[in-house]
Motif scaffolding. Structure first.
Motif, PDB file in Angstrom:
ATOM      1  N   ASP A  31       0.797  -1.224   0.000  1.00  0.00           N
ATOM      2  CA  ASP A  31       0.000   0.000   0.000  1.00  0.00           C
ATOM      3  C   ASP A  31       0.834   1.281   0.000  1.00  0.00           C
ATOM      4  N   TYR A  32       2.160   1.139   0.116  1.00  0.00           N
ATOM      5  CA  TYR A  32       3.030   2.310   0.236  1.00  0.00           C
ATOM      6  C   TYR A  32       4.237   2.197  -0.696  1.00  0.00           C
ATOM      7  N   ALA A  33       4.851   3.342  -0.932  1.00  0.00           N
ATOM      8  CA  ALA A  33       6.190   3.344  -1.500  1.00  0.00           C
ATOM      9  C   ALA A  33       7.181   3.078  -0.377  1.00  0.00           C
ATOM     10  N   ILE A  34       8.206   2.322  -0.673  1.00  0.00           N
ATOM     11  CA  ILE A  34       9.262   2.030   0.295  1.00  0.00           C
ATOM     12  C   ILE A  34      10.574   2.551  -0.273  1.00  0.00           C
ATOM     13  N   GLY A  35      11.296   3.251   0.560  1.00  0.00           N
ATOM     14  CA  GLY A  35      12.561   3.807   0.103  1.00  0.00           C
ATOM     15  C   GLY A  35      13.703   3.483   1.037  1.00  0.00           C
ATOM     16  N   TRP A  36      14.882   3.443   0.472  1.00  0.00           N
ATOM     17  CA  TRP A  36      16.121   3.387   1.233  1.00  0.00           C
ATOM     18  C   TRP A  36      16.865   4.698   1.000  1.00  0.00           C
ATOM     19  N   PHE A  37      17.304   5.300   2.074  1.00  0.00           N
ATOM     20  CA  PHE A  37      18.034   6.552   2.027  1.00  0.00           C
ATOM     21  C   PHE A  37      19.315   6.396   2.842  1.00  0.00           C
ATOM     22  N   ARG A  38      20.240   7.298   2.632  1.00  0.00           N
ATOM     23  CA  ARG A  38      21.464   7.265   3.422  1.00  0.00           C
ATOM     24  C   ARG A  38      21.934   8.676   3.695  1.00  0.00           C
ATOM     25  N   GLN A  39      22.676   8.806   4.797  1.00  0.00           N
ATOM     26  CA  GLN A  39      23.250  10.091   5.154  1.00  0.00           C
ATOM     27  C   GLN A  39      24.653   9.882   5.690  1.00  0.00           C
ATOM     28  N   ALA A  40      25.598  10.478   5.003  1.00  0.00           N
ATOM     29  CA  ALA A  40      26.997  10.433   5.419  1.00  0.00           C
ATOM     30  C   ALA A  40      27.303  11.659   6.276  1.00  0.00           C
ATOM     31  N   PRO A  41      28.317  11.588   7.114  1.00  0.00           N
ATOM     32  CA  PRO A  41      28.652  12.725   7.975  1.00  0.00           C
ATOM     33  C   PRO A  41      28.894  13.991   7.164  1.00  0.00           C
ATOM     34  N   GLY A  42      28.236  15.069   7.553  1.00  0.00           N
ATOM     35  CA  GLY A  42      28.431  16.343   6.891  1.00  0.00           C
ATOM     36  C   GLY A  42      27.717  16.487   5.569  1.00  0.00           C
ATOM     37  N   LYS A  43      26.925  15.484   5.194  1.00  0.00           N
ATOM     38  CA  LYS A  43      26.222  15.531   3.917  1.00  0.00           C
ATOM     39  C   LYS A  43      24.716  15.446   4.122  1.00  0.00           C
ATOM     40  N   GLU A  44      23.992  15.872   3.117  1.00  0.00           N
ATOM     41  CA  GLU A  44      22.537  15.768   3.173  1.00  0.00           C
ATOM     42  C   GLU A  44      22.100  14.317   2.942  1.00  0.00           C
ATOM     43  N   ARG A  45      20.923  13.998   3.441  1.00  0.00           N
ATOM     44  CA  ARG A  45      20.363  12.677   3.200  1.00  0.00           C
ATOM     45  C   ARG A  45      20.040  12.532   1.716  1.00  0.00           C
ATOM     46  N   GLU A  46      20.353  11.381   1.160  1.00  0.00           N
ATOM     47  CA  GLU A  46      20.100  11.156  -0.260  1.00  0.00           C
ATOM     48  C   GLU A  46      19.334   9.848  -0.470  1.00  0.00           C
ATOM     49  N   GLY A  47      18.529   9.844  -1.510  1.00  0.00           N
ATOM     50  CA  GLY A  47      17.786   8.644  -1.852  1.00  0.00           C
ATOM     51  C   GLY A  47      18.682   7.627  -2.536  1.00  0.00           C
ATOM     52  N   VAL A  48      18.564   6.372  -2.132  1.00  0.00           N
ATOM     53  CA  VAL A  48      19.349   5.286  -2.717  1.00  0.00           C
ATOM     54  C   VAL A  48      18.485   4.450  -3.660  1.00  0.00           C
ATOM     55  N   SER A  49      17.308   4.071  -3.166  1.00  0.00           N
ATOM     56  CA  SER A  49      16.397   3.264  -3.964  1.00  0.00           C
ATOM     57  C   SER A  49      14.987   3.442  -3.426  1.00  0.00           C
ATOM     58  N   CYS A  50      14.013   3.304  -4.316  1.00  0.00           N
ATOM     59  CA  CYS A  50      12.620   3.365  -3.892  1.00  0.00           C
ATOM     60  C   CYS A  50      11.810   2.445  -4.782  1.00  0.00           C
ATOM     61  N   MET A  51      10.731   1.920  -4.227  1.00  0.00           N
ATOM     62  CA  MET A  51       9.954   0.946  -4.975  1.00  0.00           C
ATOM     63  C   MET A  51       8.519   0.922  -4.509  1.00  0.00           C
ATOM     64  N   ARG A  52       7.643   0.701  -5.450  1.00  0.00           N
ATOM     65  CA  ARG A  52       6.253   0.388  -5.139  1.00  0.00           C
ATOM     66  C   ARG A  52       6.090  -1.073  -5.534  1.00  0.00           C
ATOM     67  N   PHE A  53       6.087  -1.959  -4.538  1.00  0.00           N
ATOM     68  CA  PHE A  53       6.137  -3.379  -4.813  1.00  0.00           C
ATOM     69  C   PHE A  53       4.916  -3.862  -5.583  1.00  0.00           C
ATOM     70  N   SER A  54       3.770  -3.301  -5.305  1.00  0.00           N
ATOM     71  CA  SER A  54       2.563  -3.756  -5.993  1.00  0.00           C
ATOM     72  C   SER A  54       2.614  -3.410  -7.481  1.00  0.00           C
ATOM     73  N   TYR A  55       3.410  -2.396  -7.842  1.00  0.00           N
ATOM     74  CA  TYR A  55       3.563  -2.033  -9.252  1.00  0.00           C
ATOM     75  C   TYR A  55       4.814  -2.673  -9.870  1.00  0.00           C
ATOM     76  N   ARG A  56       5.647  -3.242  -9.017  1.00  0.00           N
ATOM     77  CA  ARG A  56       6.917  -3.834  -9.457  1.00  0.00           C
ATOM     78  C   ARG A  56       7.776  -2.805 -10.191  1.00  0.00           C
TER      79      ARG A  56
END
Length: 125
Positions: A31-56
């Protein structure tokens, strides 16, 4: 109540692999989008991957394309991030998140309202 709990982080040598897990409760992954994000020291958070599993449908940041894979366990409410050929610049705290599906711009964190606590990934020799 939506809850997300990450695990699987650690120290790995360059070129190595890690699989991060995100266990979800209080909602259904389809029912939702799922995302993986990361944040390194001194840097902004960035998107790594995102998926809507029901849509594949899945999207990846250019920096990880071909090396990282997002997936789910159909028998569990869990999401995974398989990370191969890791580089020192992949070092960061990694977060999983649940939010609204917006298609190809889903790597932007403002579309995600529920977040896990994060897990540290360190790539170093």
């Amino acid at each position: 109540q939506v809850q997300l709990v990450e695990s699987g982080g650690g120290l790995v040598q360059p070129g190595g692999s890690l699989t991060l897990s995100c266990t979800a409760s209080g909602f259904t992954l389809d029912d939702y989008a799922i995302g993986w994000f990361r944040q390194a020291p001194g840097k902004e958070r960035e998107g790594v991957s995102c998926m809507r599993f029901s849509y594949r449908i899945a999207y990846y940041a250019d920096s990880v394309k071909g090396r990282f894979t997002i997936s789910r366990d159909n028998g569990k409410n869990a999401v995974y991030l398989q990370m191969n050929s890791l580089k020192p610049e992949d070092t960061a705290v990694y977060y999983c998140a649940a939010g609204r599906w917006v298609g190809s711009i889903c790597l932007r964190d403002r579309f995600f309202g529920s977040w896990g606590q994060g897990t540290q990934v360190t790539v170093s020799s």
